[in-house]
Motif scaffolding. Structure first.
Motif, PDB file in Angstrom:
ATOM      1  N   TYR A 153      -5.601  -7.837   5.269  1.00 55.25           N
ATOM      2  CA  TYR A 153      -4.560  -7.401   4.367  1.00 55.25           C
ATOM      3  C   TYR A 153      -5.087  -6.259   3.605  1.00 55.25           C
ATOM      4  CZ  TYR A 153      -1.099  -7.153   0.548  1.00 55.25           C
ATOM      5  OH  TYR A 153      -0.312  -6.908  -0.245  1.00 55.25           O
ATOM      6  N   THR A 154      -4.179  -5.261   3.657  1.00 53.47           N
ATOM      7  CA  THR A 154      -4.635  -3.885   2.795  1.00 53.47           C
ATOM      8  C   THR A 154      -3.607  -3.069   2.480  1.00 53.47           C
ATOM      9  OG1 THR A 154      -6.244  -2.058   2.801  1.00 53.47           O
ATOM     10  CG2 THR A 154      -5.281  -2.415   4.977  1.00 53.47           C
ATOM     11  N   GLY A 155      -3.665  -1.908   1.921  1.00 46.49           N
ATOM     12  CA  GLY A 155      -2.838  -1.072   1.366  1.00 46.49           C
ATOM     13  C   GLY A 155      -3.018   0.217   2.040  1.00 46.49           C
ATOM     14  N   VAL A 156      -1.855   1.106   2.392  1.00 46.86           N
ATOM     15  CA  VAL A 156      -1.954   2.294   3.054  1.00 46.86           C
ATOM     16  C   VAL A 156      -1.186   3.230   2.161  1.00 46.86           C
ATOM     17  CG1 VAL A 156      -1.579   3.491   5.110  1.00 46.86           C
ATOM     18  CG2 VAL A 156      -2.267   1.186   5.260  1.00 46.86           C
ATOM     19  N   ALA A 157      -1.808   4.485   1.801  1.00 45.61           N
ATOM     20  CA  ALA A 157      -1.246   5.489   1.235  1.00 45.61           C
ATOM     21  C   ALA A 157      -0.358   6.255   2.189  1.00 45.61           C
ATOM     22  CB  ALA A 157      -2.085   6.219   0.488  1.00 45.61           C
ATOM     23  N   MET A 158       0.802   6.193   2.288  1.00 46.13           N
ATOM     24  CA  MET A 158       1.705   6.603   3.728  1.00 46.13           C
ATOM     25  C   MET A 158       1.957   8.051   3.129  1.00 46.13           C
ATOM     26  SD  MET A 158       2.097   4.464   5.875  1.00 46.13           S
ATOM     27  CE  MET A 158       2.325   2.792   6.120  1.00 46.13           C
ATOM     28  N   ARG A 159       1.580   9.147   3.947  1.00 47.37           N
ATOM     29  CA  ARG A 159       1.818  10.717   3.578  1.00 47.37           C
ATOM     30  C   ARG A 159       2.523  11.392   4.948  1.00 47.37           C
ATOM     31  NH1 ARG A 159      -4.205  13.046   2.326  1.00 47.37           N
ATOM     32  NH2 ARG A 159      -2.980  14.644   1.259  1.00 47.37           N
ATOM     33  N   HIS A 160       3.474  12.081   4.324  1.00 45.40           N
ATOM     34  CA  HIS A 160       4.365  12.777   4.938  1.00 45.40           C
ATOM     35  C   HIS A 160       5.263  11.868   6.298  1.00 45.40           C
ATOM     36  CE1 HIS A 160       2.675  16.060   2.790  1.00 45.40           C
ATOM     37  NE2 HIS A 160       1.676  15.933   3.380  1.00 45.40           N
ATOM     38  N   ASN A 161       5.734  10.868   6.002  1.00 44.64           N
ATOM     39  CA  ASN A 161       6.105  10.001   6.610  1.00 44.64           C
ATOM     40  C   ASN A 161       5.343   9.419   7.935  1.00 44.64           C
ATOM     41  OD1 ASN A 161       8.531   8.346   7.155  1.00 44.64           O
ATOM     42  ND2 ASN A 161       9.132   9.369   8.558  1.00 44.64           N
ATOM     43  N   SER A 162       4.184   9.363   7.645  1.00 49.62           N
ATOM     44  CA  SER A 162       2.929   8.991   8.634  1.00 49.62           C
ATOM     45  C   SER A 162       2.141   8.013   7.925  1.00 49.62           C
ATOM     46  CB  SER A 162       2.230  10.137   9.236  1.00 49.62           C
ATOM     47  OG  SER A 162       1.501  10.797   8.326  1.00 49.62           O
ATOM     48  N   ASP A 163       1.184   7.209   8.777  1.00 47.92           N
ATOM     49  CA  ASP A 163       0.450   6.214   8.353  1.00 47.92           C
ATOM     50  C   ASP A 163      -1.127   6.703   8.749  1.00 47.92           C
ATOM     51  OD1 ASP A 163      -1.156   3.971   8.071  1.00 47.92           O
ATOM     52  OD2 ASP A 163       0.349   2.496   8.953  1.00 47.92           O
ATOM     53  N   PRO A 164      -1.849   7.239   7.882  1.00 49.78           N
ATOM     54  CA  PRO A 164      -3.158   7.779   8.213  1.00 49.78           C
ATOM     55  C   PRO A 164      -4.345   6.538   8.401  1.00 49.78           C
ATOM     56  CG  PRO A 164      -2.500   7.942   5.829  1.00 49.78           C
ATOM     57  CD  PRO A 164      -1.328   7.371   6.548  1.00 49.78           C
ATOM     58  N   PHE A 165      -3.930   5.309   7.858  1.00 52.38           N
ATOM     59  CA  PHE A 165      -4.707   4.358   8.307  1.00 52.38           C
ATOM     60  C   PHE A 165      -4.719   3.991   9.796  1.00 52.38           C
ATOM     61  CE2 PHE A 165      -5.825  -0.303   8.186  1.00 52.38           C
ATOM     62  CZ  PHE A 165      -7.179  -0.315   7.964  1.00 52.38           C
ATOM     63  N   LEU A 166      -3.321   3.651  10.222  1.00 54.56           N
ATOM     64  CA  LEU A 166      -3.265   3.134  11.612  1.00 54.56           C
ATOM     65  C   LEU A 166      -3.820   4.212  12.461  1.00 54.56           C
ATOM     66  CD1 LEU A 166      -1.958   1.252  13.621  1.00 54.56           C
ATOM     67  CD2 LEU A 166       0.095   2.844  13.414  1.00 54.56           C
ATOM     68  N   ALA A 167      -3.859   5.462  12.373  1.00 51.30           N
ATOM     69  CA  ALA A 167      -4.411   6.464  12.829  1.00 51.30           C
ATOM     70  C   ALA A 167      -5.965   6.359  13.163  1.00 51.30           C
ATOM     71  CB  ALA A 167      -3.999   7.808  12.675  1.00 51.30           C
ATOM     72  N   ALA A 168      -6.570   6.102  11.644  1.00 49.86           N
ATOM     73  CA  ALA A 168      -7.890   5.812  11.769  1.00 49.86           C
ATOM     74  C   ALA A 168      -8.696   4.765  12.415  1.00 49.86           C
ATOM     75  CB  ALA A 168      -8.243   6.322  10.186  1.00 49.86           C
ATOM     76  N   VAL A 169      -7.687   3.600  12.114  1.00 47.22           N
ATOM     77  CA  VAL A 169      -8.262   2.334  12.776  1.00 47.22           C
ATOM     78  C   VAL A 169      -8.045   2.071  14.207  1.00 47.22           C
ATOM     79  CG1 VAL A 169      -6.064   0.775  12.496  1.00 47.22           C
ATOM     80  CG2 VAL A 169      -8.553  -0.099  11.676  1.00 47.22           C
ATOM     81  N   THR A 170      -7.339   2.742  14.765  1.00 43.23           N
ATOM     82  CA  THR A 170      -6.940   2.358  16.095  1.00 43.23           C
ATOM     83  C   THR A 170      -8.091   2.573  17.016  1.00 43.23           C
ATOM     84  OG1 THR A 170      -4.394   2.977  15.963  1.00 43.23           O
ATOM     85  CG2 THR A 170      -5.343   3.099  18.179  1.00 43.23           C
ATOM     86  N   PRO A 171      -8.768   3.672  16.982  1.00 37.35           N
ATOM     87  CA  PRO A 171     -10.081   3.739  17.800  1.00 37.35           C
ATOM     88  C   PRO A 171     -11.004   2.545  17.625  1.00 37.35           C
ATOM     89  CG  PRO A 171      -9.545   6.021  16.868  1.00 37.35           C
ATOM     90  CD  PRO A 171      -8.847   4.892  16.006  1.00 37.35           C
ATOM     91  N   LEU A 172     -11.084   2.051  16.400  1.00 38.18           N
ATOM     92  CA  LEU A 172     -12.011   1.007  16.169  1.00 38.18           C
ATOM     93  C   LEU A 172     -11.529  -0.258  16.961  1.00 38.18           C
ATOM     94  CD1 LEU A 172     -12.319   1.592  12.353  1.00 38.18           C
ATOM     95  CD2 LEU A 172     -14.057   2.450  14.389  1.00 38.18           C
ATOM     96  N   LEU A 173     -10.573  -0.509  17.401  1.00 38.86           N
ATOM     97  CA  LEU A 173     -10.044  -1.636  18.130  1.00 38.86           C
ATOM     98  C   LEU A 173      -9.959  -1.648  19.413  1.00 38.86           C
ATOM     99  CD1 LEU A 173      -6.906  -2.106  15.315  1.00 38.86           C
ATOM    100  CD2 LEU A 173      -9.047  -3.263  15.340  1.00 38.86           C
TER     101      LEU A 173
END
Length: 341
Positions: free
Chosen positions: A279-299
């Motif tokens: 469970y975490t929080g994400v600072a959404m910017r310009h209607n996009s999710d930067p955490f999802l973009a960063a975490v996807t390669p790790l999975l």
């Protein structure tokens, strides 16, 4: 948000409700810790309940002029109001003094801890305001984390999945560890943190919950325990805090640093069939999710799902300089499982 950081330490925790196998008999708690445990049990017996709100709501309630001094136990242990001796039963005040949490305030007292209820259990955590660097967090994030965790554990039970070793990373006061331990009584559960105050309160809270299968340990993320884990859960700090308080500051880009570090480490420590619940929080910017973009390669190589469970949390942070380019802060739930083969 729980307490984690990137500094490493390796000392054992003296107030854990269970011990490592090599430690032998549990260490005897000191008098203040024993009094705190007795106080918690007295509050349980009194039917005490309190739900912790956001700091902004807490401040609004406390600011009401018609009620400054505490009238009951919820004012004392929940709203962190100052109190006179006649506001609490004599045995409660005696235990508070013995535990060292009754601080002189004008012609009365102020409690240096709060007590909140989650899932029928009581948890000690820091009093309001949580300004100290080693404050122990408990709040609306804890309730969202707890509900999502209970749902996942119920699903795992329904599917016949068993947990032998689990870890709550950045356990803070331990609600995540207790939830796992009570749902999986045959599992060895590790409550991990680097905050001494959190570790002490976690040990007491585990005893209050009857979670005898929890080992409270100092650990920087997963660095100070060995072996594979069937379940890793975490509610790490995810904000950018100017004071870099451990319970709030996530570091990295927009506060995502600790969450990304945990995911990167956890995916290498999951046993076959093991699951990470974050469970975490994400600072959404310009209607996009930067955490999802960063975490996807790790999975890569894992089966995973990602869910936005609250679109707007800690909205007041958007007024601070760190979030001037942020649309909103959302609470998200990541579930990632390592295949068995």
């Amino acid at each position: 948000m729980m307490n984690v950081t990137t500094s490493t330490a390796d000392a054992a925790v003296p107030h854990a409700p269970s011990t490592r196998p090599e430690d032998g008999a549990p260490a005897r708690p000191d008098a203040a810790t024993a009094a705190l445990l007795e106080l918690g049990r007295a509050l349980q017996a009194a039917g005490y309940r309190f739900t912790t709100v956001t700091p902004a709501t807490h401040n609004r309630v406390r600011a009401r002029a018609e009620h400054v001094w505490a009238r009951d136990l919820c004012d004392v242990f929940g709203w962190s109001r100052p109190f006179h001796s006649d506001a609490v039963p004599p045995d409660i005040l005696r235990l508070m003094q013995a535990a060292g949490i009754a601080q002189p305030h004008r012609d009365g007292w102020r409690c240096t801890l709060r007590v909140s209820e989650l899932g029928g259990q009581l948890y000690f955590h820091s009093a309001y305001p949580t300004a100290d660097a080693d404050a122990v967090f408990f709040g609306p994030d804890t309730y969202r984390f707890g509900r999502a965790l209970q749902r996942e554990l119920a699903d795992m039970k329904a599917l016949g999945r068993t947990v032998q070793r689990a870890a709550d990373v950045g356990a803070g006061g331990g609600p995540g560890a207790a939830t796992v331990a009570l749902a999986c009584p045959d599992a060895q559960v590790y409550a991990l943190d680097i905050n001494d105050k959190a570790l002490r309160l976690c040990g007491v809270n585990m005893q209050l919950a009857g979670a005898t299968n929890v080992d409270v340990r100092r650990s920087d993320l997963l660095n100070d325990i060995d072996g594979e884990l069937d379940l890793i859960v975490s509610n790490p700090p995810y904000l950018l805090d100017p004071s870099e308080r451990a319970y709030r500051h996530g570091g990295g880009e927009l506060g995502a640093g600790l969450s990304l570090s945990l995911v990167g480490q956890a995916v290498t420590r999951l046993a076959p069939g093991g699951t990470l619940l974050l469970y975490t929080g994400v600072a959404m910017r310009h209607n996009s999710d930067p955490f999802l973009a960063a975490v996807t390669p790790l999975l890569d190589g894992l089966t995973w799902t990602y869910e936005e469970i609250d679109p707007d949390v800690f909205g007041e942070e958007l007024d601070t300089p760190a979030y001037q380019d942020t649309d909103r802060i959302a609470a998200v739930w990541l579930k990632a499982t390592r295949p068995r083969h």
